[in-house]
Each structure stands twice: as structure tokens, then as C-alpha cells.
Design an enzyme around this catalytic site. Sequence first.
Site, mmCIF file in Angstrom:
data_model
loop_
_atom_site.group_PDB
_atom_site.id
_atom_site.type_symbol
_atom_site.label_atom_id
_atom_site.label_comp_id
_atom_site.label_asym_id
_atom_site.label_seq_id
_atom_site.Cartn_x
_atom_site.Cartn_y
_atom_site.Cartn_z
ATOM 1 N N ASP A 183 68.961 -79.515 -15.117
ATOM 2 C CA ASP A 183 69.267 -78.300 -15.867
ATOM 3 C C ASP A 183 69.223 -77.142 -14.869
ATOM 4 O O ASP A 183 68.790 -77.318 -13.721
ATOM 5 C CB ASP A 183 68.214 -78.087 -16.972
ATOM 6 C CG ASP A 183 68.474 -76.816 -17.777
ATOM 7 O OD1 ASP A 183 69.630 -76.610 -18.200
ATOM 8 O OD2 ASP A 183 67.542 -76.018 -17.963
ATOM 9 N N SER A 184 69.642 -75.975 -15.347
ATOM 10 C CA SER A 184 69.558 -74.794 -14.486
ATOM 11 C C SER A 184 68.106 -74.345 -14.296
ATOM 12 O O SER A 184 67.833 -73.549 -13.402
ATOM 13 C CB SER A 184 70.349 -73.651 -15.115
ATOM 14 O OG SER A 184 69.786 -73.341 -16.377
ATOM 15 N N TYR B 290 73.096 -70.532 -15.594
ATOM 16 C CA TYR B 290 74.465 -71.025 -15.416
ATOM 17 C C TYR B 290 75.401 -70.427 -16.487
ATOM 18 O O TYR B 290 76.610 -70.481 -16.351
ATOM 19 C CB TYR B 290 74.517 -72.548 -15.599
ATOM 20 C CG TYR B 290 74.020 -73.402 -14.451
ATOM 21 C CD1 TYR B 290 73.349 -72.861 -13.351
ATOM 22 C CD2 TYR B 290 74.229 -74.784 -14.476
ATOM 23 C CE1 TYR B 290 72.894 -73.681 -12.322
ATOM 24 C CE2 TYR B 290 73.781 -75.603 -13.449
ATOM 25 C CZ TYR B 290 73.109 -75.056 -12.374
ATOM 26 O OH TYR B 290 72.665 -75.869 -11.362
ATOM 27 N N CYS C 285 71.694 -80.007 -19.544
ATOM 28 C CA CYS C 285 72.206 -78.641 -19.468
ATOM 29 C C CYS C 285 73.563 -78.677 -20.161
ATOM 30 O O CYS C 285 74.523 -79.239 -19.626
ATOM 31 C CB CYS C 285 72.359 -78.232 -18.008
ATOM 32 S SG CYS C 285 73.219 -76.681 -17.770
ATOM 33 N N ASN C 286 73.632 -78.119 -21.358
ATOM 34 C CA ASN C 286 74.896 -78.207 -22.108
ATOM 35 C C ASN C 286 76.009 -77.409 -21.457
ATOM 36 O O ASN C 286 77.185 -77.749 -21.594
ATOM 37 C CB ASN C 286 74.676 -77.739 -23.544
ATOM 38 C CG ASN C 286 73.833 -78.721 -24.308
ATOM 39 O OD1 ASN C 286 73.987 -79.937 -24.141
ATOM 40 N ND2 ASN C 286 72.918 -78.224 -25.111
ATOM 41 N N THR C 287 75.643 -76.353 -20.739
ATOM 42 C CA THR C 287 76.671 -75.571 -20.053
ATOM 43 C C THR C 287 77.376 -76.454 -19.018
ATOM 44 O O THR C 287 78.611 -76.453 -18.925
ATOM 45 C CB THR C 287 76.026 -74.348 -19.357
ATOM 46 O OG1 THR C 287 75.253 -73.642 -20.322
ATOM 47 C CG2 THR C 287 77.065 -73.442 -18.761
ATOM 48 N N GLU D 85 62.786 -68.436 -19.338
ATOM 49 C CA GLU D 85 62.510 -68.734 -17.923
ATOM 50 C C GLU D 85 61.449 -67.813 -17.323
ATOM 51 O O GLU D 85 60.934 -68.103 -16.249
ATOM 52 C CB GLU D 85 63.795 -68.558 -17.088
ATOM 53 C CG GLU D 85 64.809 -69.669 -17.223
ATOM 54 C CD GLU D 85 64.405 -70.961 -16.522
ATOM 55 O OE1 GLU D 85 63.762 -70.909 -15.463
ATOM 56 O OE2 GLU D 85 64.746 -72.038 -17.053
ATOM 57 N N CYS E 82 71.776 -74.998 -26.456
ATOM 58 C CA CYS E 82 71.330 -74.787 -25.070
ATOM 59 C C CYS E 82 69.947 -75.405 -25.023
ATOM 60 O O CYS E 82 69.127 -75.191 -25.924
ATOM 61 C CB CYS E 82 71.273 -73.290 -24.758
ATOM 62 S SG CYS E 82 70.367 -72.903 -23.234
ATOM 63 N N THR E 83 69.687 -76.175 -23.971
ATOM 64 C CA THR E 83 68.435 -76.948 -23.945
ATOM 65 C C THR E 83 67.183 -76.074 -23.824
ATOM 66 O O THR E 83 66.075 -76.558 -24.034
ATOM 67 C CB THR E 83 68.466 -77.979 -22.807
ATOM 68 O OG1 THR E 83 68.759 -77.297 -21.570
ATOM 69 C CG2 THR E 83 69.512 -79.040 -23.069
ATOM 70 N N HIS E 84 67.354 -74.802 -23.502
ATOM 71 C CA HIS E 84 66.198 -73.901 -23.490
ATOM 72 C C HIS E 84 65.714 -73.595 -24.919
ATOM 73 O O HIS E 84 64.540 -73.281 -25.127
ATOM 74 C CB HIS E 84 66.553 -72.572 -22.815
ATOM 75 C CG HIS E 84 66.600 -72.620 -21.314
ATOM 76 N ND1 HIS E 84 67.637 -73.198 -20.621
ATOM 77 C CD2 HIS E 84 65.732 -72.152 -20.375
ATOM 78 C CE1 HIS E 84 67.408 -73.073 -19.311
ATOM 79 N NE2 HIS E 84 66.263 -72.450 -19.138
HETATM 80 N N1 DGL Z 1 69.852 -74.907 -20.468
HETATM 81 C C1 DGL Z 1 71.219 -74.813 -20.135
HETATM 82 C C2 DGL Z 1 72.140 -75.197 -21.251
HETATM 83 O O1 DGL Z 1 71.803 -76.067 -22.015
HETATM 84 C C3 DGL Z 1 71.679 -73.676 -19.254
HETATM 85 C C4 DGL Z 1 71.203 -72.315 -19.535
HETATM 86 C C5 DGL Z 1 71.684 -71.333 -18.488
HETATM 87 O O2 DGL Z 1 71.431 -71.573 -17.318
HETATM 88 O O3 DGL Z 1 72.323 -70.321 -18.849
HETATM 89 O O4 DGL Z 1 73.216 -74.708 -21.375
#
Ligand code: DGL
Length: 324
Positions: free
Chosen positions: A22-23, A56, A87-89, A169, A203-205
Site C-alpha cells: 500500500d502507499s 497515491y 491499495c485500491n488506487t 497517516e 480505500c484501505t485506510h
Molecule cells: N490506501 C490506498 C487505497 O486503497 C491509497 C491511499 C493513498 O495513498 O491515497 O487507495
Amino acid sequence: MTKKVTEDHLYKRTTKRVGLFDSGVGGLSVLRHLVSVTQGEGLEFVYLGDAARCPYGNRAKGEIATFVDEIVSWLTSFQLDSIVMACNTSAAVAKDVAVQAASRQPGLKVYDLIEPTAEWLVANPPKAIGVMSTINTANSKAFSKALVSRGYEGSVQELGCPKLVPLIESGRLGEADCEAALTLALTEYLQVLAGVDALVLGCTHYPFVADRIQSLVSLELKELFPNGLKLIDPAHALAYQLLGHDAAPLAVSTSESSNDYCTEAFRFFTTGNTSDFAQAAALCLGAEIGNLKQLDIAELEAAPQQNFPVANVSIDVATSGSFA
Ligand code: DGL
């Protein structure tokens, strides 16, 4: 003295080794869920959080594609069985790049969270789906496309929510000003998505703030969701897909059981500062992480050129990519 093992030995081993990236700390929500679903399955995990280049979510697609190529190529040195794009992005804009990079190691599978989630939603269709995600994921319409291509006929509203990742973060979750900013941002986004009956945490966050969403939706913003709101954590469908089982009813748990992330089964890497990463991770997971190392971006950048097909070589288990 180092011990040589052949490819044959690797594929006979019973422990399955999973790489996730992930990012930043977001993919740890996927790791946490995988660990709780697979307890006792004997998995080993390698996790990379590319915190030096986070977020990202609003970077150029070409840039993300390059990062994904580097990261997946670097991960192939760990003799993994599977790579999870946590990381879905990255998955929304560069899944094909990940698959291509992983193809250098025969048999290495690449999973993302968007496809299993769409499959589950089509089998259990809500009337109106909201997807909270990064701007890149929302613009890609990856969730809508995955749903429509599987025959979903309800409405899908995808919303970029760029204020959330920096707060998660920050390593300051729980502090008053961070919580106030989270509440403001979540309220703004949930108001846009009023009326949906399922909300995908795209988004995984975001699963790390699922309890804040749940509380807003059941109190202050209750009237915006008259039919209630089901929160969907894509990690759940992914975990079952990875294990080859049918997915159990999909749910977000706002209080996942705490795990021990300091055992030899876990290796963590970050391109950012290790103490910042450890602090943000501990706040998100509610537990310390062990075996954390800093990874230079230069090492990642070199990975695509250095990579080699595993089938053609014997593997030195004492190299940096091994658990031995
Ligand atoms: N956690 C990531 C996602 O699922 C990326 C978030 C990011 O870096 O903007 O998209």
C-alpha cells in the site's frame, strides 16, 4: 553458512507466504482482516508501505504504474505465493502492471480488493451503493465498472475523499484536533452520499475510521440514511477469495480482535521513517508491529531491472528476501 533450496522445495512447503503493499499504513487493515479470518492457517506476511511517496490518491497514473512495477518486482524476491494489492488506487489504475510484473515468477498470483467486493455485492445487491475512495479510484470508476460488468443494476456513486488518508497517516489518531478534522471531513463526504444503503470503504485506510463513520451515521447524520447504512470492508471478500472459500456475510467489524504482529510470521517494510510508520501503524491496529525495516526508494527503483525468473535459479534462503 547459507542453505540452498530449490524451487521444488519452495512449492512443497506448507506455509503460504503473502505479500501486501500500500502507499502507507492503509493496507494494514487488509492484513489485520486476513489474519483474523485465517487464524491458524500458517500464513507468513511481507508488508510494504510506500510511505515516502504517500498519498497515491491524486498522483498521475503513469507514476503509480511505475511504483507498482517497482514494488511488485521487489516483492518477487520473497518467494511469495500471492501478492495482495492492498491499495485500491494501485489496483484501479495499474492492476495490469502488477500482473505483468508478477508473471516473472511462475505461479505467483495477484489479488485486488475491487473484484471480490463487486462479486459479493452482485450476489447480495443493495439498492444504492456509495463508494468512498481516493480521487484516482473514484475517477477510474473501477468499482462501478466491476459491478456493472457483473450485472449489477442499482445505482453506484463513487466519491473521492482526499482529506482522510493524510489524517490516518499522521500518527495522531485519537488526538482532539485530528479527530475534529476527521469528523468534519467524514460529515462532508457522508452528506454527499446521503441515501445510499451500502457504503464501500473503497480505500484501505478507511476501515481504520469505520467506527467514526458508524457513529456519525447512527447519531448526527441518521436522517440522511433512512434505510440504515451497511458498511462494506472489501478486505472481507478478498480474504475469502484468497482462501478459496465462499465469502461469509460481508461486514465491517469496528472492533477487530487484536493480533500479535511481532512474531516471525510478519515482516514489515516502509520507504518512510520507521518510527513514524510504527506509530501510525500501532494507532491503527491497536497493537505494535515488529520486524520493521526501512527500504530505500533506490532499492525499489532498481527492482524491475534486477528481477529474475525464480524457475531458473536456486534460491539462497539467507538473502534479504527470505525468512530464514
Ligand atoms: N490506501 C490506498 C487505497 O486503497 C491509497 C491511499 C493513498 O495513498 O491515497 O487507495
